[in-house]
Each structure stands twice: as C-alpha cells, then as structure tokens.
Design a protein around this motif. Structure first.
Motif, short mmCIF file in Angstrom:
data_model
loop_
_atom_site.label_atom_id
_atom_site.label_comp_id
_atom_site.label_asym_id
_atom_site.label_seq_id
_atom_site.Cartn_x
_atom_site.Cartn_y
_atom_site.Cartn_z
N GLU A 68 0.94 -1.28 -0.01
CA GLU A 68 -0.02 -0.02 0.00
C GLU A 68 0.87 1.28 -0.01
O GLU A 68 0.69 2.15 -0.56
N LEU A 69 1.78 1.13 0.85
CA LEU A 69 2.79 2.36 0.70
C LEU A 69 3.29 2.59 -0.76
O LEU A 69 3.37 3.89 -1.29
N PHE A 70 4.05 1.65 -1.54
CA PHE A 70 4.02 1.81 -2.87
C PHE A 70 2.98 2.42 -3.62
O PHE A 70 3.17 3.35 -4.71
N ARG A 71 1.76 1.84 -3.54
CA ARG A 71 0.61 2.50 -4.40
C ARG A 71 0.42 4.04 -3.93
O ARG A 71 0.00 4.43 -4.97
N THR A 72 0.56 4.39 -2.67
CA THR A 72 0.81 5.55 -2.20
C THR A 72 1.51 6.40 -3.01
O THR A 72 1.22 7.63 -3.34
N LEU A 73 2.84 5.83 -3.49
CA LEU A 73 3.80 6.73 -4.05
C LEU A 73 3.45 7.00 -5.35
O LEU A 73 3.98 7.95 -6.16
N GLY A 74 2.60 5.97 -5.95
CA GLY A 74 2.14 5.97 -7.31
C GLY A 74 2.46 4.87 -8.21
O GLY A 74 2.31 5.07 -9.36
N ILE A 75 2.81 3.79 -7.42
CA ILE A 75 3.23 2.62 -8.56
C ILE A 75 2.74 1.35 -7.63
O ILE A 75 3.22 0.93 -6.40
N PRO A 76 1.89 0.56 -8.37
CA PRO A 76 1.44 -0.54 -7.85
C PRO A 76 2.69 -1.83 -7.91
O PRO A 76 3.29 -1.48 -8.69
N TYR A 77 2.61 -2.52 -6.77
CA TYR A 77 3.71 -3.28 -6.65
C TYR A 77 3.91 -4.26 -8.08
O TYR A 77 5.26 -4.49 -8.32
N ASP A 78 2.94 -4.78 -8.59
CA ASP A 78 3.10 -5.40 -9.92
C ASP A 78 3.61 -4.49 -10.89
O ASP A 78 4.56 -5.39 -11.54
N ASP A 79 3.83 -3.39 -10.84
CA ASP A 79 4.34 -2.54 -11.91
C ASP A 79 5.92 -2.74 -11.62
O ASP A 79 6.59 -2.51 -12.42
N ILE A 80 6.28 -2.67 -10.30
CA ILE A 80 7.80 -2.72 -10.02
C ILE A 80 8.39 -4.01 -10.69
O ILE A 80 9.15 -4.01 -11.44
N GLU A 81 7.43 -5.22 -10.39
CA GLU A 81 7.90 -6.44 -10.91
C GLU A 81 7.85 -6.34 -12.52
O GLU A 81 8.64 -7.03 -13.05
N LYS A 82 6.87 -5.67 -13.02
CA LYS A 82 6.76 -5.64 -14.51
C LYS A 82 8.04 -4.99 -15.00
O LYS A 82 8.43 -5.16 -16.28
N GLN A 83 8.68 -4.16 -14.36
CA GLN A 83 9.78 -3.55 -14.78
C GLN A 83 11.11 -4.37 -14.69
O GLN A 83 12.12 -3.78 -14.48
N GLY A 84 11.09 -5.65 -13.98
CA GLY A 84 12.01 -6.38 -13.83
C GLY A 84 12.85 -6.11 -12.55
O GLY A 84 13.96 -6.63 -12.50
N ILE A 85 11.93 -5.66 -11.51
CA ILE A 85 12.62 -5.56 -10.20
C ILE A 85 11.92 -6.34 -9.13
O ILE A 85 10.68 -6.48 -9.20
N TRP A 86 12.55 -7.30 -8.35
CA TRP A 86 12.00 -8.08 -7.56
C TRP A 86 12.61 -7.59 -6.22
O TRP A 86 13.72 -6.95 -6.09
N LEU A 87 11.96 -7.75 -5.18
CA LEU A 87 12.11 -6.99 -3.58
C LEU A 87 12.05 -8.16 -2.93
O LEU A 87 11.20 -8.08 -1.92
N PRO A 88 13.12 -8.94 -2.59
CA PRO A 88 13.02 -9.99 -1.61
C PRO A 88 13.30 -9.48 -0.18
O PRO A 88 14.28 -8.39 -0.06
N VAL A 89 12.80 -10.05 0.70
CA VAL A 89 12.95 -9.40 2.13
C VAL A 89 14.42 -10.27 2.57
O VAL A 89 14.37 -11.68 2.64
N SER A 90 15.39 -9.57 3.11
CA SER A 90 16.47 -10.07 3.68
C SER A 90 16.37 -10.15 5.22
O SER A 90 17.29 -10.85 6.01
#
Length: 136
Positions: free
Chosen positions: A36-58
């Motif tokens: 929801e934070l990413f959505r508030t910034l203006g980008i759905p999480y799915d769009d981040i992945e569609k641009q070739g970026i994954w965000l694994p938790v470390s």
C-alpha cells in the motif's frame, strides 16, 4: 521520510484459540502495508515487478508489545526513513482500536534484477517516486 497508514480488520482465521493474532500473520500484515505504501507513492507493486525488479526480504524483526485480537481494526504505520541504495528499509508501528501501539517491526528488502538475478541499486523510476514524496 515517507509515512503511510493502512487499516485492516483482524479476521477470525488469523487468530489462535485465545483470539489473539497468530504471530506468523504479522509478516503478511507488514507486506500488505508495504504494498500500500508503494501504491501511495504512485506505483502498484505489480508494476515494479513488470519493470524487472524483485524485492526479496533479507531481514525481519518484530517486537510484540500487546496482542492484536479478533475483529480489531489495526492501523499499520509504515515508514521509509532512509534513502534506499541497494536495500530499502521499512519501519512499522501497529496500533489497535484504542490507539495503543501494540507492535514495532522492521524489514529490509533488496533490489534484485529479475533477469540477471543480481542485486542492483534502487532503480531510477522508483527513486524518483521516493524523492518526489520525501518529507523532512
């Protein structure tokens, strides 16, 4: 700093026999708040992945101050307090219906190029949104 708030109601299936939220569900609550934070910034999480970026938790840490209970509305406050590099850190505070802080948590994720399977810096398209929404 970036700060967003997301509200969710505790469902019966998320609780143990005492009607306390089972501890494993908090990771899901935090993920929902991050998305929801990413959505508030203006980008759905799915769009981040569609641009070739994954965000694994470390990293994931949590401190339970009081239990969350069945049918409570929880407010999850999510913060980004540092400009990301190859990692992005989120801090969380969860409040119950009485506005009592019941949980503190942190997660660290890293940016991973999904094609090359390599760690990369925060991509420009996301950094621009973060900087645009940054408040001192």
């Amino acid at each position: 700093m970036i700060h967003t708030t997301h509200t969710l109601r505790v469902r019966y299936a998320e609780t143990d026999p005492m009607k306390y939220v089972y501890y494993g569900h908090y990771a899901t609550y935090l993920e929902v708040a991050r998305v929801e934070l990413f959505r508030t910034l203006g980008i759905p999480y799915d769009d981040i992945e569609k641009q070739g970026i994954w965000l694994p938790v470390s990293e994931f840490s949590i401190k339970y101050l009081k239990p969350a209970r069945y049918d409570q509305n929880l407010e999850i406050h999510t913060f980004i307090k540092k400009i990301p590099g190859v990692r992005i850190e989120f801090e969380y505070e969860i409040y119950n219906d009485s506005k009592e802080k019941i949980t503190e948590a942190k997660t660290t994720l890293f940016f991973l190029d999904s094609q090359k399977n390599k760690v990369v810096k925060c991509p420009d398209f996301l950094m621009n949104l973060i900087l645009k929404n940054w408040q001192d």
